[in-house]
Design an enzyme around this catalytic site. Structure first.
Site, PDB file in Angstrom:
ATOM      1  N   TYR A 108      78.868 -25.385 -23.941  1.00  0.00           N
ATOM      2  CA  TYR A 108      78.226 -24.126 -24.327  1.00  0.00           C
ATOM      3  C   TYR A 108      77.474 -23.484 -23.155  1.00  0.00           C
ATOM      4  O   TYR A 108      77.293 -22.274 -23.122  1.00  0.00           O
ATOM      5  CB  TYR A 108      77.215 -24.370 -25.457  1.00  0.00           C
ATOM      6  CG  TYR A 108      77.789 -24.339 -26.853  1.00  0.00           C
ATOM      7  CD1 TYR A 108      78.830 -25.180 -27.220  1.00  0.00           C
ATOM      8  CD2 TYR A 108      77.261 -23.479 -27.813  1.00  0.00           C
ATOM      9  CE1 TYR A 108      79.324 -25.165 -28.512  1.00  0.00           C
ATOM     10  CE2 TYR A 108      77.751 -23.464 -29.104  1.00  0.00           C
ATOM     11  CZ  TYR A 108      78.787 -24.302 -29.447  1.00  0.00           C
ATOM     12  OH  TYR A 108      79.270 -24.282 -30.730  1.00  0.00           O
ATOM     13  N   LYS A 127      84.702 -38.589 -26.600  1.00  0.00           N
ATOM     14  CA  LYS A 127      86.148 -38.596 -26.364  1.00  0.00           C
ATOM     15  C   LYS A 127      86.354 -39.342 -25.045  1.00  0.00           C
ATOM     16  O   LYS A 127      86.941 -38.824 -24.085  1.00  0.00           O
ATOM     17  CB  LYS A 127      86.665 -37.142 -26.325  1.00  0.00           C
ATOM     18  CG  LYS A 127      88.169 -37.004 -26.306  1.00  0.00           C
ATOM     19  CD  LYS A 127      88.858 -37.341 -27.619  1.00  0.00           C
ATOM     20  CE  LYS A 127      90.371 -37.346 -27.441  1.00  0.00           C
ATOM     21  NZ  LYS A 127      91.093 -37.830 -28.639  1.00  0.00           N
ATOM     22  N   ASP A 185      87.981 -37.453 -32.768  1.00  0.00           N
ATOM     23  CA  ASP A 185      89.065 -37.202 -33.726  1.00  0.00           C
ATOM     24  C   ASP A 185      89.020 -38.220 -34.868  1.00  0.00           C
ATOM     25  O   ASP A 185      89.165 -37.884 -36.048  1.00  0.00           O
ATOM     26  CB  ASP A 185      90.442 -37.195 -33.033  1.00  0.00           C
ATOM     27  CG  ASP A 185      90.674 -38.380 -32.107  1.00  0.00           C
ATOM     28  OD1 ASP A 185      89.715 -39.148 -31.846  1.00  0.00           O
ATOM     29  OD2 ASP A 185      91.818 -38.563 -31.643  1.00  0.00           O
ATOM     30  N   ASP A 231      78.815 -29.330 -33.240  1.00  0.00           N
ATOM     31  CA  ASP A 231      79.034 -28.062 -33.945  1.00  0.00           C
ATOM     32  C   ASP A 231      80.126 -28.254 -34.992  1.00  0.00           C
ATOM     33  O   ASP A 231      79.973 -27.875 -36.161  1.00  0.00           O
ATOM     34  CB  ASP A 231      79.447 -26.986 -32.935  1.00  0.00           C
ATOM     35  CG  ASP A 231      79.718 -25.652 -33.599  1.00  0.00           C
ATOM     36  OD1 ASP A 231      78.931 -25.259 -34.462  1.00  0.00           O
ATOM     37  OD2 ASP A 231      80.728 -25.012 -33.251  1.00  0.00           O
ATOM     38  N   ASP A 270      79.681 -28.953 -39.456  1.00  0.00           N
ATOM     39  CA  ASP A 270      80.282 -28.107 -40.500  1.00  0.00           C
ATOM     40  C   ASP A 270      81.111 -28.964 -41.455  1.00  0.00           C
ATOM     41  O   ASP A 270      81.071 -28.778 -42.677  1.00  0.00           O
ATOM     42  CB  ASP A 270      81.192 -27.028 -39.890  1.00  0.00           C
ATOM     43  CG  ASP A 270      80.465 -25.707 -39.668  1.00  0.00           C
ATOM     44  OD1 ASP A 270      79.238 -25.745 -39.441  1.00  0.00           O
ATOM     45  OD2 ASP A 270      81.117 -24.646 -39.722  1.00  0.00           O
TER      46      ASP A 270
HETATM   47  C1  IPM Z   1      75.814 -23.283 -35.202  1.00  0.00           C
HETATM   48  C2  IPM Z   1      76.608 -22.034 -34.968  1.00  0.00           C
HETATM   49  C3  IPM Z   1      76.343 -21.564 -33.542  1.00  0.00           C
HETATM   50  C4  IPM Z   1      76.824 -22.657 -32.612  1.00  0.00           C
HETATM   51  C5  IPM Z   1      76.976 -20.211 -33.180  1.00  0.00           C
HETATM   52  C6  IPM Z   1      76.583 -19.133 -34.159  1.00  0.00           C
HETATM   53  C7  IPM Z   1      76.635 -19.796 -31.779  1.00  0.00           C
HETATM   54  O1  IPM Z   1      77.953 -22.241 -35.216  1.00  0.00           O
HETATM   55  O2  IPM Z   1      74.568 -23.235 -35.097  1.00  0.00           O
HETATM   56  O3  IPM Z   1      76.416 -24.301 -35.514  1.00  0.00           O
HETATM   57  O4  IPM Z   1      78.014 -22.714 -32.283  1.00  0.00           O
HETATM   58  O5  IPM Z   1      76.003 -23.464 -32.189  1.00  0.00           O
HETATM   59 MG    MG Z   2      78.397 -24.157 -36.030  1.00  0.00          MG
END
Ligand code: IPM
Ligand code: MG
Length: 356
Positions: free
Chosen positions: A143, A192, A224, A248, A252
Site C-alpha cells: 500500500y 506467502k 492462499d 485487507d 473481508d
Molecule cells: C479497508 C478498506 C481500505 C483498505 C480502502 C478503502 C483503502 O478496504 O479498510 O479495508 O484497503 O485498507
Molecule cells: Mg478492505
C-alpha cells in the site's frame, strides 16, 4: 468528571447517520459511567474534497494529533470516482493512517449468538461461536511501497512493491503476540513465504520474536491456504497476524463468516494508546439517508475506543452487552428475520442506549 476529547470524522454516505447513533450511545454510556465526550468534528474523504478540494486537509490531521483518539464513519462514493487516485476519498483514509502512525489494525470477526443463522457457514462448522482477531499491518507493505507507471517500447506498465523492514514486522508481531496472550494464546502468522522474499523475512522475524512469548502457540500459514481454512474450519483460529494487503483481503472474508458486514468494528492503533476507530464496512452510498443502515458496527467501534484508547473498559463491555441484548428484539433491515421488530438506524441506536 472524566473528559474524553475525540475528533469525529463522519465521512460520506451512511457515515453521518451511523456516527450519530454511536455518539448517542457514547453519551448514554458517559451518563451511566461518569464521563463526558468532547467531540471536535472535522472533514475527511469526499466531504473534505467537496469543501476544501483535498481528501485530508492538514487541519484535520492537526486536530487528530491534539485529540485523545479519532472516531470515523466511512468514506467514499461514486461521486468522487473521477478523481485521480491520489485525490480520492480512499487516499484520505490511507493518508490519515500514515500521518497518525496507525500501524496496528485490529479486526475482530465474531459471531453474535442471536445472529448465528445469518452466517453462510454450516452450523456444524461454526458450532456455538466464532471469535477471531485479525491483526493487520496498516502503514507498510504494498500500500505504501515504491510504485509507478511508465511506458517501454510503446507498452504501458505499472508496478507496486511490497517491502517490509524488521522493525515494522516486529512492532506488528508484538501487538499480535500481546493480543494472543490476552485471549486463547494461539497465533497464526499468515504470509506467502514459499514465493516472496518479504514474506520470508516476515516469517523469520515472527519466529525470532516467539522466544519472548513461550506461552503462545505460534503457527504459520500461506495466505492462499488461510483463505481456504477460514471457511473450512474457522474455529481453529484465535489471533491472525498478517501484512497490509493480505489482511485487507482476509478480514473481508472473515467478516462474512459472521453473517453481516454491518456488525463488525475495528481499531487502528499507534504506539501507546492513540487510535482510530471505524466500522469495517464502507459508506454504502446506495442506502445513504434512508434511515435503514445498521449502526451496530459503528457502535461496537465506539466500545473498542472506550477499551483501547479511553480507559473505560466497563462502559465498553456494557455497550457490547447492550448490542447483544438489542439483537434479541430489534433488527435493522440487513439483519432482519421474522419474529423481530424491524427498526430504523436511529431506533437501533435508541434501543442500545436504553439497554445500557
Ligand atoms: C479497508 C478498506 C481500505 C483498505 C480502502 C478503502 C483503502 O478496504 O479498510 O479495508 O484497503 O485498507
Ligand atoms: Mg478492505
Amino acid at each position: 468528571m472524566r473528559e474524553h476529547k475525540i475528533v469525529v470524522l463522519k465521512g460520506d454516505g451512511i457515515g453521518p447517520e451511523i456516527v450519530d447513533e454511536a455518539l448517542k450511545v457514547l453519551d448514554a454510556a458517559g451518563e451511566k459511567f461518569g464521563f463526558k465526550m468532547v467531540c471536535d468534528e472535522r472533514l475527511m474523504g469526499g466531504a473534505a474534497i467537496d469543501a476544501t478540494g483535498v481528501p485530508l486537509p492538514q487541519e484535520t490531521v492537526d486536530a487528530c494529533k491534539a485529540a485523545d483518539c479519532v472516531f470515523l464513519g466511512a468514506v467514499g462514493g461514486p461521486k468522487w470516482d473521477s478523481q485521480p487516485g491520489s485525490n480520492r476519498p480512499e487516499a484520505g483514509l490511507l493518508g490519515i493512517r500514515s500521518a497518525l502512525g496507525l500501524y496496528a489494525n485490529l479486526r475482530p470477526a465474531t459471531i453474535f449468538k442471536p445472529l448465528k443463522s445469518a452466517s453462510p457457514i454450516k452450523d456444524e462448522i461454526i458450532g456455538d461461536s466464532m471469535d477471531i482477531l485479525i491483526v493487520r499491518e496498516l502503514t507498510g507493505g504494498i500500500y505504501f511501497g515504491k510504485r509507478g507507471t511508465g511506458e517501454e517500447n510503446g507498452v504501458a506498465f505499472a508496478y507496486d512493491t511490497e517491502q517490509y523492514s524488521v522493525p515494522e514486522i516486529r512492532r506488528i508481531a508484538k501487538t499480535a503476540f500481546e493480543m494472543a496472550m490476552k485471549r486463547n494464546k494461539k497465533l497464526t502468522s499468515v504470509d506467502k513465504a514459499n514465493v516472496l522474499d518479504s514474506s520470508r523475512l516476515w516469517r523469520k522475524t515472527v519466529i525470532e520474536m516467539s522466544a519472548d512469548y513461550p506461552e503462545v502457540e505460534l503457527n504459520h500459514m500461506y495466505v492462499d491456504n488461510c483463505a481456504m481454512q477460514l471457511v473450512r474450519n474457522p474455529k481453529q483460529f484465535d489471533v491472525i497476524v498478517t501484512s497490509n494487503m493480505f489482511g485487507d483481503i482476509l478480514s473481508d472474508e472473515a467478516s462474512m463468516i459472521s453473517g453481516s458486514i454491518g456488525m463488525l468494528a475495528s481499531a487502528s492503533l499507534a504506539e501507546g494508546k492513540f487510535g482510530l476507530y471505524e466500522p469495517i464496512h464502507g459508506s454504502a452510498p446506495d442506502i445513504a439517508g434512508q434511515g435503514i443502515a445498521n449502526p451496530l458496527a459503528t457502535i461496537l467501534s465506539a466500545a473498542m475506543m472506550l477499551r483501547y484508547s479511553l480507559d473505560e473498559p466497563q462502559a465498553a463491555s456494557a455497550i457490547e452487552s447492550a448490542v447483544n441484548a438489542a439483537l434479541e428484539t430489534v433488527r435493522t433491515p440487513d439483519i432482519y428475520e421474522e419474529g423481530f421488530r424491524k427498526v430504523s438506524t436511529s431506533e437501533m441506536g435508541d434501543a442500545v442506549a436504553s439497554l445500557l
